[in-house]
Design a protein around this motif. Structure first.
Motif, PDB file in Angstrom:
ATOM      1  N   ASN A  40     -54.581  32.609 -22.772  1.00 52.79           N
ATOM      2  CA  ASN A  40     -54.497  31.481 -23.732  1.00 52.79           C
ATOM      3  C   ASN A  40     -52.879  30.861 -23.391  1.00 52.79           C
ATOM      4  OD1 ASN A  40     -52.318  33.231 -24.471  1.00 52.79           O
ATOM      5  ND2 ASN A  40     -53.607  34.259 -26.263  1.00 52.79           N
ATOM      6  N   GLN A  41     -52.632  29.654 -24.467  1.00 47.41           N
ATOM      7  CA  GLN A  41     -51.470  29.133 -24.080  1.00 47.41           C
ATOM      8  C   GLN A  41     -49.906  29.994 -24.146  1.00 47.41           C
ATOM      9  OE1 GLN A  41     -51.313  25.579 -23.550  1.00 47.41           O
ATOM     10  NE2 GLN A  41     -48.894  26.235 -22.769  1.00 47.41           N
ATOM     11  N   GLU A  42     -50.084  31.149 -24.558  1.00 47.62           N
ATOM     12  CA  GLU A  42     -48.970  32.112 -24.386  1.00 47.62           C
ATOM     13  C   GLU A  42     -49.092  32.769 -22.879  1.00 47.62           C
ATOM     14  OE1 GLU A  42     -49.562  34.582 -27.882  1.00 47.62           O
ATOM     15  OE2 GLU A  42     -48.897  33.036 -29.234  1.00 47.62           O
TER      16      GLU A  42
ATOM     17  N   LYS B 128     -51.428  35.118 -22.186  1.00 43.86           N
ATOM     18  CA  LYS B 128     -52.155  36.400 -22.396  1.00 43.86           C
ATOM     19  C   LYS B 128     -53.632  36.309 -22.468  1.00 43.86           C
ATOM     20  CE  LYS B 128     -48.064  37.800 -25.191  1.00 43.86           C
ATOM     21  NZ  LYS B 128     -47.485  38.355 -26.558  1.00 43.86           N
TER      22      LYS B 128
ATOM     23  N   MET C  13     -45.995  27.367 -20.283  1.00 40.76           N
ATOM     24  CA  MET C  13     -46.415  28.572 -20.850  1.00 40.76           C
ATOM     25  C   MET C  13     -45.363  29.472 -20.341  1.00 40.76           C
ATOM     26  SD  MET C  13     -49.637  30.753 -19.010  1.00 40.76           S
ATOM     27  CE  MET C  13     -50.917  29.697 -19.669  1.00 40.76           C
ATOM     28  N   ASN C  14     -45.287  30.631 -21.262  1.00 40.22           N
ATOM     29  CA  ASN C  14     -44.163  31.479 -21.048  1.00 40.22           C
ATOM     30  C   ASN C  14     -44.309  32.312 -19.887  1.00 40.22           C
ATOM     31  OD1 ASN C  14     -43.165  34.367 -21.252  1.00 40.22           O
ATOM     32  ND2 ASN C  14     -42.235  33.849 -23.025  1.00 40.22           N
TER      33      ASN C  14
ATOM     34  N   ASN D 101     -44.861  36.087 -19.845  1.00 40.30           N
ATOM     35  CA  ASN D 101     -45.970  36.806 -20.422  1.00 40.30           C
ATOM     36  C   ASN D 101     -47.236  36.645 -19.238  1.00 40.30           C
ATOM     37  OD1 ASN D 101     -45.011  37.271 -22.799  1.00 40.30           O
ATOM     38  ND2 ASN D 101     -46.005  35.294 -23.717  1.00 40.30           N
TER      39      ASN D 101
ATOM     40  N   THR E   5     -48.905  39.720 -17.751  1.00 31.83           N
ATOM     41  CA  THR E   5     -50.668  39.684 -17.771  1.00 31.83           C
ATOM     42  C   THR E   5     -51.138  39.872 -16.575  1.00 31.83           C
ATOM     43  OG1 THR E   5     -50.378  38.434 -19.683  1.00 31.83           O
ATOM     44  CG2 THR E   5     -52.511  38.498 -18.900  1.00 31.83           C
TER      45      THR E   5
END
Length: 206
Positions: free
Chosen positions: A18-20, A22, A108-109, A112, A116
């Protein structure tokens, strides 16, 4: 070959983020990409791309709604780099020498994303996805040091999305989005006003 980007976003052996940055579900499940919102992302290393170039995809996905026949698994795709360049030119594939650079391009982070990918690669090495229970036969690691490619996927149905808004009882709502119109119901494409609503996911209305 038009189906290559679809395969790169929806084949069961990809990692979807996802955008995060993850993972959000078992990527081999049917149509769960909506959980990420309107966009999701898959990550590929140059090593994986070279393998596709020489040996083809290990898994492919295509259907009459989004595909044009597909690319058979195991068929080499010597044009893969040209296809990726076209996709980059069109703005839905991003390339970076490192995962940090890819994360930056996607907004994006980076931590993360890297955590991931590391966790996913560990699951691939063990053959067990403790996070989402993905079948071991679909656990393919993101191998190599880069460059990396991020492919943007979208869980859009390609039909009119500006239709009537409905509640979970499929009653058509007035302009306030709350009050049902007595005796009026809508389903299917006619109820697409519920698509990507921030109140609930339209998939649950099925």
């Amino acid at each position: 070959l038009n189906d290559v980007p679809i395969i790169m976003t929806t084949a069961p052996n990809v990692i979807q983020l996802n955008q995060e940055g993850k993972r959000f579900f078992d990527e081999s499940a049917i149509f769960q990409t909506w959980r990420a919102g309107p966009k999701f992302y898959t990550i590929w290393s140059e090593d994986q791309i070279k393998k596709i170039e020489q040996e083809g995809f290990t898994h492919t996905v295509s259907n009459p709604f989004i595909g044009q026949g597909g690319v058979p698994a195991g068929r080499p795709v010597p044009e893969i780099h040209d296809i990726l360049q076209t996709c980059m030119d069109m703005g839905f594939v991003y390339k970076g020498d490192t995962l940090d650079e890819v994360a930056s391009r996607l907004g994006m982070n980076a931590n993360n994303l890297k955590e991931t990918i590391a966790r996913y690669n560990q699951a691939c090495a063990k053959g067990v996805d403790e996070e989402f229970g993905k079948d071991a036969k679909y656990l393919d690691p993101i191998s190599g040091d880069g460059p990396f490619y991020a492919v943007v996927g979208a869980s859009y149905p390609y039909s009119t999305c500006g239709a009537l808004d409905v509640n979970p009882k499929l009653q058509v709502l007035k302009e306030d989005g709350i009050t049902p119109i007595n005796g009026l119901y809508a389903v299917g494409t006619d109820s697409m006003g519920g698509l990507f609503t921030n109140k609930t996911c339209y998939v649950t209305y099925g």
